[in-house]
Design a protein around this motif. Structure first.
Motif, PDB file in Angstrom:
ATOM      1  N   HIS A   1      -0.203   9.949 -39.995  1.00 43.10           N
ATOM      2  CA  HIS A   1       0.506  11.222 -39.436  1.00 43.10           C
ATOM      3  C   HIS A   1      -0.636  12.076 -39.354  1.00 43.10           C
ATOM      4  CE1 HIS A   1       4.467   8.724 -41.337  1.00 43.10           C
ATOM      5  NE2 HIS A   1       4.663   9.975 -40.356  1.00 43.10           N
ATOM      6  N   ILE A   2      -2.154  11.024 -39.801  1.00 44.15           N
ATOM      7  CA  ILE A   2      -2.871  12.584 -40.029  1.00 44.15           C
ATOM      8  C   ILE A   2      -3.611  12.949 -39.271  1.00 44.15           C
ATOM      9  CG2 ILE A   2      -5.073  12.725 -42.297  1.00 44.15           C
ATOM     10  CD1 ILE A   2      -1.961  13.713 -42.918  1.00 44.15           C
ATOM     11  N   SER A   3      -4.306  11.133 -38.482  1.00 51.09           N
ATOM     12  CA  SER A   3      -5.496  11.435 -37.698  1.00 51.09           C
ATOM     13  C   SER A   3      -5.235  10.221 -36.869  1.00 51.09           C
ATOM     14  CB  SER A   3      -6.519  11.122 -37.940  1.00 51.09           C
ATOM     15  OG  SER A   3      -7.078   9.841 -38.778  1.00 51.09           O
ATOM     16  N   SER A   4      -5.836  10.155 -35.637  1.00 45.68           N
ATOM     17  CA  SER A   4      -6.026   9.292 -35.084  1.00 45.68           C
ATOM     18  C   SER A   4      -7.157   8.361 -34.060  1.00 45.68           C
ATOM     19  CB  SER A   4      -4.813   9.397 -33.670  1.00 45.68           C
ATOM     20  OG  SER A   4      -5.515  10.593 -32.908  1.00 45.68           O
ATOM     21  N   ASP A   5      -7.241   7.117 -33.906  1.00 42.39           N
ATOM     22  CA  ASP A   5      -8.495   6.723 -33.122  1.00 42.39           C
ATOM     23  C   ASP A   5      -8.608   6.066 -32.401  1.00 42.39           C
ATOM     24  OD1 ASP A   5     -11.770   7.293 -32.556  1.00 42.39           O
ATOM     25  OD2 ASP A   5     -12.266   7.065 -34.887  1.00 42.39           O
ATOM     26  N   THR A   6      -9.552   5.858 -30.837  1.00 42.05           N
ATOM     27  CA  THR A   6      -9.420   5.085 -30.395  1.00 42.05           C
ATOM     28  C   THR A   6     -10.663   3.772 -30.155  1.00 42.05           C
ATOM     29  OG1 THR A   6      -7.549   6.186 -28.326  1.00 42.05           O
ATOM     30  CG2 THR A   6      -8.954   4.493 -27.569  1.00 42.05           C
ATOM     31  N   VAL A   7     -10.998   3.376 -29.528  1.00 43.94           N
ATOM     32  CA  VAL A   7     -11.927   2.382 -28.869  1.00 43.94           C
ATOM     33  C   VAL A   7     -11.540   1.357 -27.581  1.00 43.94           C
ATOM     34  CG1 VAL A   7     -11.297   0.323 -30.521  1.00 43.94           C
ATOM     35  CG2 VAL A   7     -13.439   0.184 -29.792  1.00 43.94           C
TER      36      VAL A   7
ATOM     37  N   ALA B   1     -13.241   7.394 -29.276  1.00 43.35           N
ATOM     38  CA  ALA B   1     -12.957   8.075 -28.981  1.00 43.35           C
ATOM     39  C   ALA B   1     -11.949   8.759 -30.065  1.00 43.35           C
ATOM     40  CB  ALA B   1     -12.313   7.886 -27.933  1.00 43.35           C
ATOM     41  N   GLY B   2     -12.669   9.111 -30.761  1.00 50.97           N
ATOM     42  CA  GLY B   2     -11.087   9.470 -32.304  1.00 50.97           C
ATOM     43  C   GLY B   2     -10.816  10.595 -31.976  1.00 50.97           C
TER      44      GLY B   2
ATOM     45  N   SER C   1      -9.753   5.539 -40.282  1.00 45.80           N
ATOM     46  CA  SER C   1     -11.387   5.264 -39.571  1.00 45.80           C
ATOM     47  C   SER C   1     -11.758   5.240 -38.120  1.00 45.80           C
ATOM     48  CB  SER C   1     -11.750   4.241 -41.008  1.00 45.80           C
ATOM     49  OG  SER C   1     -11.508   2.912 -40.594  1.00 45.80           O
ATOM     50  N   SER C   2     -12.358   4.783 -37.903  1.00 46.81           N
ATOM     51  CA  SER C   2     -12.869   4.293 -36.239  1.00 46.81           C
ATOM     52  C   SER C   2     -12.666   2.801 -36.796  1.00 46.81           C
ATOM     53  CB  SER C   2     -14.377   4.095 -36.252  1.00 46.81           C
ATOM     54  OG  SER C   2     -14.961   6.387 -36.243  1.00 46.81           O
TER      55      SER C   2
END
Length: 419
Positions: free
Chosen positions: A200-206, A12-13, A133-134
């Motif tokens: 600082h740019i993005s986040s993603d979760t697994v 879930a990114g 990345s994911s």
């Protein structure tokens, strides 16, 4: 050793928005932009109130003028980025498109009054980073039952955080810093494990549902000395919460009789040892404490013809040999039963435990001896003490006497006379 990681993996990114904005109206601001994206830097609230302003890149003494505005007319001075920039006079915002890593650095804005004198200087730092990345999860089971889990992601400056069933991992649940991409879970843990990676740019979760490493059981008992035991242990080699036996070396197992008069013998084969049984009886070999959830292969004569007796996967046992009509495996207590034993049942047996990826985790062997009779003797001192006596064998001739470890002796008889 590989682990069982995740029947369901959910990523879930936060979408990698390639446009970022930064309020740079204060001196010393730090701004971040996505590599290959667009960054908006608000330098002033309204540029029309200034008679003149200049925007530079680089430190003092080695700076390059990028933009100059005078009397509401702006000009890009650095021709190398001319096709990638735009300046909005009404809200004082500088736009940089198709960002590159070389765009990172120090910037300076200087404003001037109508006489051409400097009226203010403000600096900022711009960092261009690749989004994360994911993330991907991988795991392996360690020798003592712990599980090492890694969370891998590409991007600049990734930072990691972990939780289990929605709760931050405690020191009692995981070792090592939970802000790194690798953690070691204490043995016996299971649940929904989540790794979040961000910069600082993005986040993603697994997330992944994990279960404890194969070959573990949970024991809960009070020992004879009053000590309470409540912990996860390795099935192979476990000695906790098991009733102690009077014989620690190779001896005959206790005998019971069924309602039909047929003898049954039980042998604890959880340690590498030998087990004995008589022709035509039933023998129980306890291979492990509890086989629930394990993947097993049980073989006979593993170094020779290697006859596969049974396999177990997803708590389903499948017998492969002709012995299947006389055998059964009890998953809940890890016990293998052979009925109506034959001489051909004698031999070396090997239990192999695997994880869901087919990686062998551990093995345990047992030697099964099916004969007409066996008497086991212990000699703790000079005297012989009979532990298991078969009186009906007493008049039979002695075939052999073998010395066993720890001072035990085994006397073997055969019903036929020697010549």
């Amino acid at each position: 050793m590989e682990a069982v990681l995740g029947l369901l993996v959910i990523s879930a990114g936060v979408s990698h928005c390639l446009e970022t904005s930064c309020d740079a109206r204060q001196n010393g601001c730090q701004c971040y932009g996505a590599l290959g994206g667009t960054v908006y830097l608000q330098l002033v609230t309204d540029a029309t109130i200034y008679d003149e302003l200049s925007f530079y890149k680089g430190s003092t003494g080695a700076e390059t003028e990028i933009l100059r505005m005078k009397k509401d007319i702006w000009v890009i001075r650095d021709t190398r980025i001319k096709d990638r920039v735009h300046f909005f006079i009404n809200n004082g915002t500088f736009r940089l498109n198709n960002t590159r890593s070389t765009d990172s650095g120090e910037y300076r804005l200087e404003t001037f009054n109508s006489e051409g004198k400097s009226s203010g200087i403000r600096g900022l730092k711009l960092f261009i980073e690749a989004p994360v990345s994911s993330p991907q999860l991988s795991s392996e089971c360690l020798s003592h039952g712990e599980m090492r889990v890694s969370c891998s992601s590409e991007g600049d400056g990734p930072q990691y955080s972990w939780n289990l069933d929605g709760q931050t991992l405690r020191d009692t649940e995981a070792s090592a810093d939970d802000e790194t991409n690798t953690i070691t879970l204490k043995k016996g843990l299971s649940g929904d494990l989540t790794c979040t990676v961000r910069n600082h740019i993005s986040s993603d979760t697994v997330s992944s549902r994990i279960s404890h490493c194969p070959g573990l059981i949970y024991v809960n008992c009070t020992l004879s000395n009053g000590t309470k035991v409540s912990e996860w242990v390795n099935t192979i080699g476990n000695t906790l919460c098991i009733e102690s036996t009077t014989v620690a070396t190779v001896t005959e197992s206790p005998i019971s009789k069924t309602s039909t008069g047929m003898e049954e013998k039980c042998c604890d084969a959880r340690q590498n040892m030998s087990c004995h049984g008589a022709l035509g009886e039933t023998v129980y070999l306890q291979l492990m404490n509890n086989a629930t959830g394990s993947e097993l292969v049980f073989r006979k004569d593993p170094t020779g013809a290697s006859i596969k007796i049974f396999t177990m996967k997803n708590n389903t046992v499948r017998f492969h040999d002709s012995i299947k009509a006389r055998s059964e495996f009890f998953i809940n207590n890890g016990t293998f039963r052979i009925s109506n034993t034959e001489k051909s049942d004698s031999g070396e047996y090997l239990l192999e435990i695997y994880d869901s990826h087919g990686t062998r985790l551990s093995t345990g062997g047992v030697q099964l001896i099916i004969g007409d009779g066996c008497v086991a003797l212990r000699t703790p001192a000079a005297d012989f003490t009979i532990l298991f006596s078969w009186p009906e064998l007493a008049p039979l001739p002695l075939l052999a006497m073998a010395a066993l470890n720890g001072g035990d002796m085994a006397l073997f008889h055969h019903p036929t006379s020697l010549h």
